[in-house]
Design an enzyme around this catalytic site. Structure first.
Site, mmCIF file in Angstrom:
data_model
loop_
_atom_site.group_PDB
_atom_site.id
_atom_site.type_symbol
_atom_site.label_atom_id
_atom_site.label_comp_id
_atom_site.label_asym_id
_atom_site.label_seq_id
_atom_site.Cartn_x
_atom_site.Cartn_y
_atom_site.Cartn_z
ATOM 1 N N HIS A 189 -14.814 -1.748 2.242
ATOM 2 C CA HIS A 189 -15.227 -2.553 2.830
ATOM 3 C C HIS A 189 -14.962 -1.732 4.749
ATOM 4 O O HIS A 189 -14.051 -2.132 5.139
ATOM 5 C CB HIS A 189 -13.738 -3.793 3.676
ATOM 6 C CG HIS A 189 -14.827 -4.309 2.414
ATOM 7 N ND1 HIS A 189 -14.183 -4.435 1.131
ATOM 8 C CD2 HIS A 189 -14.414 -5.859 2.252
ATOM 9 C CE1 HIS A 189 -14.457 -5.384 -0.119
ATOM 10 N NE2 HIS A 189 -14.713 -6.269 0.846
ATOM 11 N N GLU A 198 0.473 -0.950 0.421
ATOM 12 C CA GLU A 198 0.040 0.295 -0.361
ATOM 13 C C GLU A 198 0.569 1.265 -0.017
ATOM 14 O O GLU A 198 0.509 2.195 -0.587
ATOM 15 C CB GLU A 198 -0.955 -0.208 0.932
ATOM 16 C CG GLU A 198 -2.360 -1.517 0.905
ATOM 17 C CD GLU A 198 -1.539 -2.162 1.391
ATOM 18 O OE1 GLU A 198 -0.338 -2.472 1.661
ATOM 19 O OE2 GLU A 198 -2.169 -3.098 1.917
#
Lengths: 622, 622
Positions: free
Chosen positions: B414, B365
């Site tokens: 999410h 990430e």
């Protein structure tokens, strides 16, 4: 080193156990309607061999100090881990089938220490191995215990830089008690991984990072057993087992097939798979016994904390270092970590006195927090420090700390625009928001040496994540030695019976607020000045009373962005005890700062004494 | 590949230029009273050779599309970079001496794009190389331009995992246009680095990560020149030059000496050093010309955005993917990145339509956000997505984005306890706090497909860091196609002339608030329901009016921790337009969640319809 007693199964019995682990992984996830059976099946042979012949573990005493540790860095393979627990006889088949991923049950979607056999929570990939480095550091350097730390990693997570930070530190610290097993099943969530089955590349990388790599067929029991047995030998490097495996291994319909990540098998397929695997079974196995060792209770003395004079100039980062060193003198559980800036954060003072309890993590903040996490699971009181700005590097690890139920003590220095010339890359302006949003955290921001020392001492006794923000520059001491600073409290430094306005600051802005109050007093305005050294919990009662007493007029000034810091905490506190007729001025940093002196930048940000005084006057003018 | 024209200096002239760079590094930092001269001096020979013989750059046109790029990943060596600018004739000696590290000047303590020759801000170590990967991706795959990206790295920062994420992606994407130069001067801030002068270890690591490593003496001009010239050849791998150097090189008193990191030389030592280096000089040099190429303006059409029916069930993460794909159809500048979860985040829809503009970052990430940063500097409209929880991994890179003046568009799926069974490791409960505390950011949280599509389109047009939070589950559409959703606005979904209480939700809690309002209505209580889809900026006016109209009674519910999210934004908004007699109930997630269904967890967290209705009744009774 002693040789592992090969209790438990002989090699011929392992395939049956591995089949059971696969069957149970399928059963639990199908029953739950979610989960990762195929990611479990690839590693079943590895775990069957490990649990029955190598993992030295007293399953009836998870806290036994001689126990090995088993960390599932690939936490999504929880069905496999829970199947291992069933095979060890500590989780029932009923719990497996009715508890997995269900509300208020302990077999969560990803493992957490709600289970007594789990050291750290995993599920954010790339964290289990770094955490395990902390456990292994404790075993080798602090506990000096014979336990090994076994870590099951996924191949996808090897793309996280944190895994390489971990291997780098593992080799730097010679952690031969750490065994990393990489389940190279080639398939990630949405398709092939970066390196696929290129085991040679993995091997080169692992070896380059200073580990001993052993490449095996992860479904060949003899090869697995041989590789795991290397952990018993005289290793001179951390051991990394690179196991080539097949995702979904054991059920031909899903083996090495794309599109089956994180999906339970539908009932009909599950039945077919179980049949192909030889049906359900209830084998019980325990591997070699853990060495019976004692872990003596540490002798904790009374800390002789440093004292500072009122008016004496001291940087809170230096006071932190002195306080930490004093704590370390009294309590052998206190350990420290730093990200290659211990001469700036103050931690250097601890290093000087207790080099054997300091772990240099170099510039690897993720690994620093992970190591602190692992050390915390072993009962150490770990303080980790860097510049406040750079602690944000470890945000995901900080987020996971409460899930791991660990106590993390972190100290961020050089906060805010106050640092001046170095410029915005070094200015922590988001750190309070990060730590305040962390579940169950405590956030502290002292303004002088006396309060810093008192709060450091309390951090050592505080559970959960606690954070202290320190300041670069020297500012005069505000309190007499011996003053107490309860968490959730505040201090009123200036007040009269008829104050016109409340000024709230913390750290550097408290000094600015005091200066503003002096200016206002010359102009006939009476300002009450509050030191909000405890940002979370905030002193709702004290602050509300002050604001109420000053006609609802309050100026909050902070060296942080407007969101998530002191002002937000004050607002939330005031909302819980509503003030009729609130008039709040919130001074915070907006825009991207440049370089300059502290004074220039505090002025630029509008948070210095002049701006605080001006905001107070505006509130009074209405 | 064309051969570099060796304009500029011949090799014999380089030492003089290098001496000037050292002298100027000393002069500027001594004059400023802070800075890193010794970290600059180690790399002066490298930069003198690079700028005069290899860097193809039109200094008078920093925006020229054929220009090479020079990124100082070791941003603290800014004195060296600024000395290079002086030698290129774009910064005057006066600016160097009077501007460095001064307030309101552009020669900041660490380089930022306030300077036209700087692509990205550096100074948080371990970010420059990852950012440069994004620039190189653009050059190779999108611009298809002949420029090279030269990156000067420190050896200390090689301890950051992000550097290995960068090298991994550089080799994965075959970035032969990226040249990494590591200044291995052996000394970090507080002492020796992890690997010291172990060039072999660096070489093994770099090669294992798929790069071509060239080890040189970083003070041997011929070796440097030869290594840099490799960038002109037919490379099949990214080039990494590992240069063994001496910190403080050129002034015998500080060469390879500990204790001189980040310290300017005192005036007397500075004079001695300058004398030892041969005195001040004002050499001007420009290296080879940049290729004259055009970069055509992209043809941007009108996006045909997807529409969703009111009442139609759609997950906002899926709506995001459809909207992004539609944007991509119309605008060739739109590119996407994902962290190996594009089938979950919705980005997969874009990938299907525009595979050539999608960059898979695997589970890295930090590199994902860094690549988006680099792509943004090249004019692309980059959207980066992962689970909201995992974006926290990149917090330090997100923090630096406003300092780099880039537009970053990030989408976190999410979010919250709503995800249910996967458990807390996967639940983003801190993401809003992270993004809201980012300088100049925009934070959006739509509740249905129509608002999602409208907001994605606006993100593409929004500068700075913008963040959208999406939800896992499907919920019914709330708006007709064509409804507009201005940033900083809100929507009132239920209202009457005599409402008793305001309910504010966003995302999943908006649906719960609507359900609560229906329940309350059955009981005779009139609730006004507000969709706070724009969390930052928050709709101060609209929300204040609603709260005022409902007697100061307001319930805010959010699937996030209490700090730094929707409730905090509402409170800050209300504080700026004070409500007399505010009665606020703030429902947010506290405690560590486990697994369960969405309904069970929303109930457990106290943020479902029943709890919202109950809180509203309490306010009315209270």
């Amino acid at each position: 080193m002693s040789t592992t007693q090969h209790e438990g199964f002989d090699l011929s019995q392992i395939p049956g156990l591995a089949a059971q682990l696969r069957v149970d992984s399928i059963r639990s996830s199908t029953s739950a309607g979610s989960g990762h059976p195929t990611s479990s099946m690839s590693a079943a042979d590895l775990l069957a061999t490990l649990m029955s012949r190598h993992l030295r573990y007293d399953w009836d005493s998870p806290e036994a100090p001689g126990n090995d540790h088993l960390v599932f860095s690939k936490g999504h393979a929880s069905p496999l881990l829970y199947a291992v627990y069933k095979a060890a006889g500590v989780v029932s088949d009923q719990e497996l089938m009715n508890g997995y991923r269900r509300f208020d049950e302990r077999l969560e979607g990803h493992p957490t220490p709600v289970l007594p056999w789990v050291d750290v929570a995993t599920g954010s990939l790339g964290q289990g191995l770094p955490d395990a480095v902390g456990i292994a550091l404790s075993g080798k350097y602090l506990e000096k215990a014979p336990y090994r730390v076994w870590v099951l990693c996924g191949d996808s997570e090897m793309a996280e830089g944190s895994m390489w930070e971990a291997l780098d530190k593992a080799s730097h610290y010679g952690l031969t008690n750490l065994v990393t097993i990489v389940d190279v099943n080639r398939l990630g969530q949405r398709g092939p991984t970066d390196l696929g089955w290129d085991l040679e590349s993995y091997q080169r990388r692992v070896e380059a990072f200073g580990a001993r790599a052993v490449v095996i067929d992860g479904h060949d029991i003899a090869q697995i057993d041989h590789a795991l047995a290397e952990a018993d030998g005289d290793l001179d490097k951390p051991l990394v087992i690179l196991a080539k495996t097949v995702k979904g291994k054991g059920f031909s319909e899903v083996e090495d097939a794309d599109g089956w990540h994180g999906k339970p098998l539908p009932q009909d397929k599950a039945e077919k798979a179980i049949a192909e695997l030889g049906g359900e079974s209830n084998l019980l196995v325990r591997g070699p016994a853990a060495p019976q060792i004692d872990r003596p209770e540490p002798t904790v003395g009374t800390a002789s904390m440093p004292t500072f004079e009122k008016g004496e100039g001291v940087a809170t980062r230096k006071a932190y270092g002195a306080a930490l060193a004093a704590l370390g003198d009294a309590d052998p559980r206190v350990v420290a970590l730093d990200g290659e800036v211990s001469n700036s954060t103050g931690t250097g003072t601890f290093v000087d006195g207790h080099p054997e309890r300091f772990f240099e993590m170099f510039i690897a903040e993720q690994q620093m927090v992970a190591a602190a996490t692992g050390l915390s699971t072993r009962g150490h009181i770990a303080f980790a420090s860097s510049f406040a700005a750079f602690l944000t590097r470890a945000a995901d690890f900080i987020r996971m700390a409460p899930v791991s139920r660990v106590d993390l003590r972190m100290v961020g220095s050089h906060a805010g625009v106050e640092i001046g010339a170095d410029g915005p890359s070094q200015m922590g302006l988001e750190d309070l928001a990060l730590f305040a949003a962390t579940q169950g955290s405590t956030v502290l921001y002292p303004a002088d040496g006396t309060s810093t020392a008192a709060l450091v001492q309390q951090m050592a006794e505080t559970s959960g994540v606690s954070y202290m923000r320190t300041t670069r520059g020297e500012y005069p001491g505000l309190y007499e030695a011996g003053e107490e600073f309860p968490l959730g409290g505040s201090k009123t430094l200036v007040s009269s019976e008829n104050d016109d306005v409340t000024l709230i600051g913390a750290g550097v802005t408290l000094h600015e607020a005091l200066s503003a109050a002096a200016t206002l007093a010359e102009q006939g305005t009476r300002a009450r000045v509050i030191d909000a050294y405890s940002i979370k919990p905030i002193d709702v009662e004290g602050i509300s009373a002050a604001v109420e007493a000053t006609g609802g007029r309050v100026v909050v000034a902070e060296d942080h962005h407007a969101e998530g810091g002191l002002g937000a905490a004050v607002l939330a506190g005031l909302a819980s005890a509503p003030i009729t007729d609130l008039h709040l001025a919130h001074l915070a940093v907006d825009g991207v700062p440049g370089s300059g002196t502290s004074a220039e930048l505090l002025d630029w940000a509008g948070i210095d004494a002049a701006h605080i005084a001006s905001a107070a006057r505006s509130l009074l003018e209405g």
